[in-house]
Design a protein around this motif. Structure first.
Motif, PDB file in Angstrom:
ATOM      1  N   VAL A  52      12.265 -30.342  29.424  1.00  0.00           N
ATOM      2  CA  VAL A  52      11.545 -31.363  30.184  1.00  0.00           C
ATOM      3  C   VAL A  52      10.071 -30.979  30.130  1.00  0.00           C
ATOM      4  O   VAL A  52       9.690 -29.866  30.507  1.00  0.00           O
ATOM      5  CB  VAL A  52      12.035 -31.432  31.643  1.00  0.00           C
ATOM      6  N   ILE A  53       9.252 -31.909  29.666  1.00  0.00           N
ATOM      7  CA  ILE A  53       7.821 -31.643  29.557  1.00  0.00           C
ATOM      8  C   ILE A  53       7.145 -32.197  30.811  1.00  0.00           C
ATOM      9  O   ILE A  53       7.265 -33.390  31.108  1.00  0.00           O
ATOM     10  CB  ILE A  53       7.241 -32.285  28.287  1.00  0.00           C
ATOM     11  N   PRO A  54       6.434 -31.345  31.561  1.00  0.00           N
ATOM     12  CA  PRO A  54       5.763 -31.816  32.771  1.00  0.00           C
ATOM     13  C   PRO A  54       4.694 -32.858  32.449  1.00  0.00           C
ATOM     14  O   PRO A  54       4.043 -32.810  31.401  1.00  0.00           O
ATOM     15  CB  PRO A  54       5.123 -30.550  33.353  1.00  0.00           C
ATOM     16  N   ALA A  55       4.495 -33.781  33.379  1.00  0.00           N
ATOM     17  CA  ALA A  55       3.518 -34.853  33.183  1.00  0.00           C
ATOM     18  C   ALA A  55       2.107 -34.301  33.002  1.00  0.00           C
ATOM     19  O   ALA A  55       1.273 -34.916  32.326  1.00  0.00           O
ATOM     20  CB  ALA A  55       3.559 -35.820  34.364  1.00  0.00           C
ATOM     21  N   ALA A  56       1.839 -33.131  33.569  1.00  0.00           N
ATOM     22  CA  ALA A  56       0.509 -32.537  33.465  1.00  0.00           C
ATOM     23  C   ALA A  56       0.155 -32.158  32.023  1.00  0.00           C
ATOM     24  O   ALA A  56      -1.026 -32.054  31.683  1.00  0.00           O
ATOM     25  CB  ALA A  56       0.424 -31.297  34.354  1.00  0.00           C
TER      26      ALA A  56
END
Length: 141
Positions: free
Chosen positions: A12-16
């Motif tokens: 999961v790639i963080p939105a940041a």
């Protein structure tokens, strides 16, 4: 968590770590196309992402070598009239691209040899075809 990009169950790639840019889109939209920034450019820096382990980063770099610019992959979406729809389309495309790039390589092919029966059938077919063509000859040579 809602804006995080889910690539797979484990990744999961963080939105940041995602960068979005908006600009005016070409194509359908009537008068609104001249005023709304509905085109979306979604960028992800593969090279400096703290989320990716080194082995996965190397695999992505290798497989997306033609698409990376200074270690950054960029996806553009402008097929919808609404900015939100284009954002979702860009995220889906980036997730699919990363999913494909992070997939494990296929198992190596185990070489096999044709069976004795398969060899015999091939030779029988060749003889049958040869005989058939021999019988078609007019001069009998």
């Amino acid at each position: 968590m809602a804006d995080d990009l889910r690539v797979s169950d484990r990744l999961v790639i963080p939105a940041a770590e995602l960068r979005e840019r908006f600009s005016r889109s070409s194509g359908p939209g009537g008068q609104g196309v001249n005023t709304t920034d509905s085109r979306v450019e979604l960028s992800f820096d593969v090279g400096s992402s703290p989320t990716l382990p080194d082995w996965l980063r190397d695999r992505i770099r290798e497989r997306l070598a033609g698409r990376l610019v200074d270690g950054v992959v960029t996806i553009t979406a402008s097929e919808h009239r609404a900015q939100l729809a284009n954002r979702e389309a860009a995220r889906e495309r980036l997730a699919a691209l990363l999913r494909e790039a992070t997939a494990p390589p296929p198992p190596p092919r185990r070489p096999t040899k044709p069976s004795r029966g398969a060899k015999q059938r091939r030779l029988d077919d060749k003889k049958r075809q040869s005989l058939r063509k021999q019988q078609r000859r007019v001069d009998g040579d």
